[in-house]
Design an enzyme around this catalytic site. Structure first.
Site, PDB file in Angstrom:
ATOM      1  N   ASP A 224       0.780  -1.243   0.000  1.00  9.46           N
ATOM      2  CA  ASP A 224       0.000   0.000   0.000  1.00  9.46           C
ATOM      3  C   ASP A 224       0.815   1.301   0.000  1.00  9.46           C
ATOM      4  OD1 ASP A 224      -1.929  -1.914   0.215  1.00  9.46           O
ATOM      5  OD2 ASP A 224      -2.926  -1.082   1.973  1.00  9.46           O
TER       6      ASP A 224
ATOM      7  N   CYS B 290      -2.460  -2.730   7.481  1.00 17.12           N
ATOM      8  CA  CYS B 290      -2.337  -3.644   6.348  1.00 17.12           C
ATOM      9  C   CYS B 290      -1.054  -4.472   6.369  1.00 17.12           C
ATOM     10  CB  CYS B 290      -2.526  -2.883   5.047  1.00 17.12           C
ATOM     11  SG  CYS B 290      -4.266  -2.392   4.855  1.00 17.12           S
TER      12      CYS B 290
ATOM     13  N   HIS C 290     -10.512   1.247  -3.426  1.00 17.86           N
ATOM     14  CA  HIS C 290     -11.894   1.298  -2.954  1.00 17.86           C
ATOM     15  C   HIS C 290     -12.828   2.027  -3.922  1.00 17.86           C
ATOM     16  CE1 HIS C 290     -10.417  -0.193   0.801  1.00 17.86           C
ATOM     17  NE2 HIS C 290      -9.947   0.943   1.272  1.00 17.86           N
TER      18      HIS C 290
ATOM     19  N   ASP D 162      -4.745  -0.520  -1.793  1.00 16.80           N
ATOM     20  CA  ASP D 162      -6.116  -0.300  -1.405  1.00 16.80           C
ATOM     21  C   ASP D 162      -6.794   0.295  -2.640  1.00 16.80           C
ATOM     22  OD1 ASP D 162      -7.016  -0.960   1.134  1.00 16.80           O
ATOM     23  OD2 ASP D 162      -7.193   1.107   1.800  1.00 16.80           O
TER      24      ASP D 162
ATOM     25  N   LYS E 167      -7.105  -4.593  -3.415  1.00 17.18           N
ATOM     26  CA  LYS E 167      -7.950  -5.146  -2.339  1.00 17.18           C
ATOM     27  C   LYS E 167      -8.962  -4.111  -1.881  1.00 17.18           C
ATOM     28  CE  LYS E 167      -4.378  -3.990   1.027  1.00 17.18           C
ATOM     29  NZ  LYS E 167      -5.021  -2.838   1.643  1.00 17.18           N
TER      30      LYS E 167
ATOM     31  N   HIS F 134     -10.451   7.236   1.180  1.00 19.62           N
ATOM     32  CA  HIS F 134      -9.045   7.128   0.781  1.00 19.62           C
ATOM     33  C   HIS F 134      -8.924   6.081  -0.324  1.00 19.62           C
ATOM     34  CE1 HIS F 134      -9.685   3.963   3.777  1.00 19.62           C
ATOM     35  NE2 HIS F 134      -8.799   3.254   3.089  1.00 19.62           N
TER      36      HIS F 134
HETATM   37  C1  VGL Z   1      -5.083   0.790   5.531  1.00 13.16           C
HETATM   38  C2  VGL Z   1      -6.567   1.861   6.895  1.00 13.16           C
HETATM   39  C3  VGL Z   1      -7.577   1.750   5.954  1.00 13.16           C
HETATM   40  C4  VGL Z   1      -3.686   0.281   5.310  1.00 13.16           C
HETATM   41  C5  VGL Z   1      -6.072   0.651   4.572  1.00 13.16           C
HETATM   42  O1  VGL Z   1      -3.270   0.159   4.128  1.00 13.16           O
HETATM   43  O2  VGL Z   1      -2.967   0.018   6.290  1.00 13.16           O
HETATM   44  N1  VGL Z   1      -5.360   1.375   6.691  1.00 13.16           N
HETATM   45  N2  VGL Z   1      -7.310   1.135   4.800  1.00 13.16           N
HETATM   46 ZN    ZN Z   2      -8.659   1.225   3.042  1.00 10.98          ZN
END
Ligand code: VGL
Ligand code: ZN
Length: 195
Positions: free
Chosen positions: A15, A141, A59, A57, A102, A76
């Protein structure tokens, strides 16, 4: 601890996206500091012809983890936005590189790169038995990806000098690292790797 990188190893970069950088929507303090170190790890794996996986991530706008849609996070890493793009200085190999998206469905969140993705099958197809994991966030994550790998029977190596956490509660990242190590992950730094 010295670790020799071998042909059953793969690298997972978790990420490293703009929204998790200090200028992003869900900033990880000093999250950008991992980039040059990760580039060194990437170069080691690339030179050995080993696979490098980049989780992201990814979304939809109405994702369940977002405030206003049942979740706790500011919006985000919305698909195809600048915030969802990888840090511009991340050196992604041209070959033997895989992007793992993901959290792509509105009603399902995934902190682990293994949840709802093809990561496990890609690793198994390639005979990978040990994964080296770095990126952000240590306490979300990265933690869940490392624990997910261990639960699936992979050995896990945590890149201690290439992770940063959110630390919403002080000490979250430290506790996450302790938990990963207690569950069998091996902690290393760049100088510990031999090729
Ligand atoms: C994450 C919070 C929400 C991460 C992803 O990549 O650690 N943290 N979504
Ligand atoms: Zn996220």
């Amino acid at each position: 601890m010295k670790v020799k990188v071998s042909d059953v190893d793969a690298l997972i970069v978790v990420d490293v996206q703009n929204d998790f950088m200090p200028w992003g929507a869900l900033p990880v303090p000093e999250g950008d500091k991992v980039v040059p170190i990760l580039n060194e790890y990437i170069s080691i794996f690339e030179k050995k012809g080993l696979p490098v996986f980049f989780t992201r991530d990814w979304h939809p706008e109405n994702h369940i983890s977002f405030k206003g849609h049942g979740g706790i996070w500011p919006p985000h890493c919305v698909q195809n936005t600048e915030g969802a793009m990888f840090h511009k200085d991340l050196k992604m190999p041209l070959d033997n590189k895989f992007i793992i998206s993901k959290g792509t469905s509105p009603d399902f969140d995934a902190y682990s790169g293994f949840q709802g993705t093809v990561l496990e099958s890609l690793l198994r197809e390639r005979g990978v038995r040990r994964v080296f994991v770095g990126g952000v966030a240590t306490d979300y994550c990265v933690k869940n990806t490392v624990l997910g790998a261990i639960d699936l029977g992979f050995q896990a190596v945590l890149l201690l000098d290439a992770v940063k956490g959110v630390d919403a509660n002080p000490g979250d990242s430290e506790r996450a690292i302790d938990l990963m190590l207690s569950r069998g992950a091996v902690g290393v730094e760049l100088g510990d790797l031999t090729t």
